[in-house]
Write a protein that holds these residues in place. Structure first.
Motif, PDB file in Angstrom:
ATOM      1  N   ALA A  71      41.141  40.259  49.188  1.00 31.59           N
ATOM      2  CA  ALA A  71      40.229  40.159  48.046  1.00 31.59           C
ATOM      3  C   ALA A  71      39.110  41.184  48.140  1.00 31.59           C
ATOM      4  O   ALA A  71      38.626  41.693  47.114  1.00 31.59           O
ATOM      5  N   ARG A  72      38.699  41.518  49.356  1.00 35.12           N
ATOM      6  CA  ARG A  72      37.578  42.436  49.542  1.00 35.12           C
ATOM      7  C   ARG A  72      37.983  43.890  49.356  1.00 35.12           C
ATOM      8  O   ARG A  72      37.210  44.688  48.804  1.00 35.12           O
ATOM      9  N   HIS A  73      39.194  44.273  49.791  1.00 37.06           N
ATOM     10  CA  HIS A  73      39.526  45.689  49.852  1.00 37.06           C
ATOM     11  C   HIS A  73      40.569  46.162  48.832  1.00 37.06           C
ATOM     12  O   HIS A  73      40.543  47.325  48.427  1.00 37.06           O
ATOM     13  N   LEU A  74      41.492  45.304  48.440  1.00 39.60           N
ATOM     14  CA  LEU A  74      42.563  45.775  47.564  1.00 39.60           C
ATOM     15  C   LEU A  74      42.079  46.201  46.178  1.00 39.60           C
ATOM     16  O   LEU A  74      42.564  47.213  45.651  1.00 39.60           O
ATOM     17  N   PRO A  75      41.140  45.485  45.534  1.00 36.76           N
ATOM     18  CA  PRO A  75      40.722  45.922  44.200  1.00 36.76           C
ATOM     19  C   PRO A  75      40.135  47.330  44.179  1.00 36.76           C
ATOM     20  O   PRO A  75      40.376  48.089  43.222  1.00 36.76           O
ATOM     21  N   GLY A  76      39.370  47.701  45.191  1.00 37.04           N
ATOM     22  CA  GLY A  76      38.789  49.040  45.220  1.00 37.04           C
ATOM     23  C   GLY A  76      39.830  50.126  45.369  1.00 37.04           C
ATOM     24  O   GLY A  76      39.666  51.238  44.851  1.00 37.04           O
TER      25      GLY A  76
END
Length: 390
Positions: free
Chosen positions: A113-118
């Motif tokens: 959730a923290r890294h994939l969207p970016g």
């Protein structure tokens, strides 16, 4: 690849590329790639964001992680059409094709959730902190260490040949987290922000005069305690997983690029009269035949991603072929093919191809290492005695 089941997908991406590689993005065609990563950085980053807005980044990721859930056949089509359109080389490929699949396979829900969207939005660029001065192809010899300090890891050590570290905001770093451990034991896979005290990036000037590779020095750099991917001390398995993701359907797109390079070399040979030389003509014919063999192999093996040792075979095939193509690129020139086009170091495309392709059989695991892996781990041959001379 021609398949009725992928025809609609092919037409969709082909149409989108034709409609969007226009206006200011028309000038991005053909930019970037090995030895040319310095070209039009901001324009290419805007292009990546344009792809993201239209849903054309991370097409192979599962839908629940922001991708399109493309099938392997559709991935092949995507990379082929992207290369045929001469679209610019992506800046975010390390995050999209290496780290993203690794987090999907090994990461925690919070890390995803923290890294994939970016990554999917083409906002966060990543680099890979694997190789070191004493741990290049022999990756298990990693010496960079990370020590736990409360809710953080403190990282000390040096990485080298780190592609795009000078523009990346994040790195995934293989570190030794268990003091006294050796080889592949006691390693952990950390996610480390690059923009912080304790991280120094020094560009390495290549034969091409460009600097897309870097040295990275960690001197008290910090990472969150919960940004270890997988288990603490279990980083070797995660690192190998990343290496497996590195070679997949994108290999087909790479080969379309190779074909364009070969066609340019043949056109130059026709213009300079080099085709009249039977030796050079035979070498060019051999290059064409070998490229066809590589394509057939990639289609059969999913770009080398399936089957024990297939990734190693794929690397051996394309690396030596591309290095030979670089030699042909200058061989078909008229006299002065190795003389810079202008001061101080203005290179032609053929010269840049020749110089950068010298490294093809070294980076990503040297030819010698690939053959050793195949011999020992696939064929089951005895290990070479330590200290044995080549």
């Amino acid at each position: 690849m021609n398949d009725a089941s992928t025809d609609d997908f092919r037409q969709e991406i082909r149409t989108w590329l034709a409609e969007n590689l226009t206006g200011r993005f028309a000038g991005a065609r053909g930019l970037g790639g090995p030895g040319r990563e310095h070209e039009a950085f901001e324009l290419r980053r805007d292009w990546d964001r344009n792809l993201a807005a239209a849903g054309w980044t991370c097409v192979g990721w599962p839908v629940e992680h922001g991708g399109r859930g493309a099938t392997p056949a559709e991935l092949v089509v995507f990379h082929e059409e992207y290369a045929r359109a001469d679209a610019p080389v992506r800046l975010g490929h390390i995050g999209e094709e290496l780290l993203g699949p690794t987090l999907i396979a090994y990461g925690s829900p919070e890390q995803q959730a923290r890294h994939l969207p970016g990554i999917r939005a083409a906002e966060h660029l990543w680099c890979q902190g694997y190789s070191e001065p004493g741990a290049g192809s022999d990756l298990a010899n990693v010496a960079t260490r990370a020590e736990r300090d409360g809710d953080e890891w403190v990282i000390t050590g040096q990485k080298v040949w780190t592609s795009l570290a000078h523009v990346a905001g994040w790195a995934f770093v293989l570190c030794r987290t268990e003091p006294g451990s050796t080889r592949h034991h006691g390693l952990s896979y950390l996610l480390v922000p690059m923009d912080q005290p304790g991280v120094e990036v020094r560009p390495i000037v290549q034969l091409t005069g460009t600097s897309e590779f870097n040295e990275v020095f960690f001197d008290g750099a910090r990472a969150r305690a919960d940004d270890v991917v997988g288990e603490v001390g279990g980083g070797w398995a995660v690192a190998l997983g990343t290496l497996a993701f590195e070679r997949g359907a994108a290999t087909l797109g790479q080969q379309v690029g190779f074909r364009r390079e070969l066609e340019r070399v043949v056109a130059t040979a026709a213009r300079t009269g080099a085709l009249d030389d039977p030796v050079l003509a035979d070498r060019l014919a051999r290059a064409w035949a070998e490229l066809e063999v590589m394509r057939a192999h990639a289609l059969r093996t999913g770009g080398g991603a399936h089957g024990a040792g297939q990734a190693n075979v794929t690397k051996l095939l394309w690396a030596r072929w591309h290095r030979t193509l670089g030699e042909l690129a200058v061989a078909v020139q008229t006299d002065g093919g190795l003389v810079a086009a202008g001061p101080p170091y203005d290179l032609t495309d053929a010269q840049r191809l020749y110089l950068f392709s010298r490294a093809d059989t070294l980076y990503g695991g040297s030819d010698e290492v690939q053959r050793t892996v195949l011999a020992e781990r696939v064929l089951g041959l005895p290990r070479e005695p330590k200290g044995a001379q080549a």
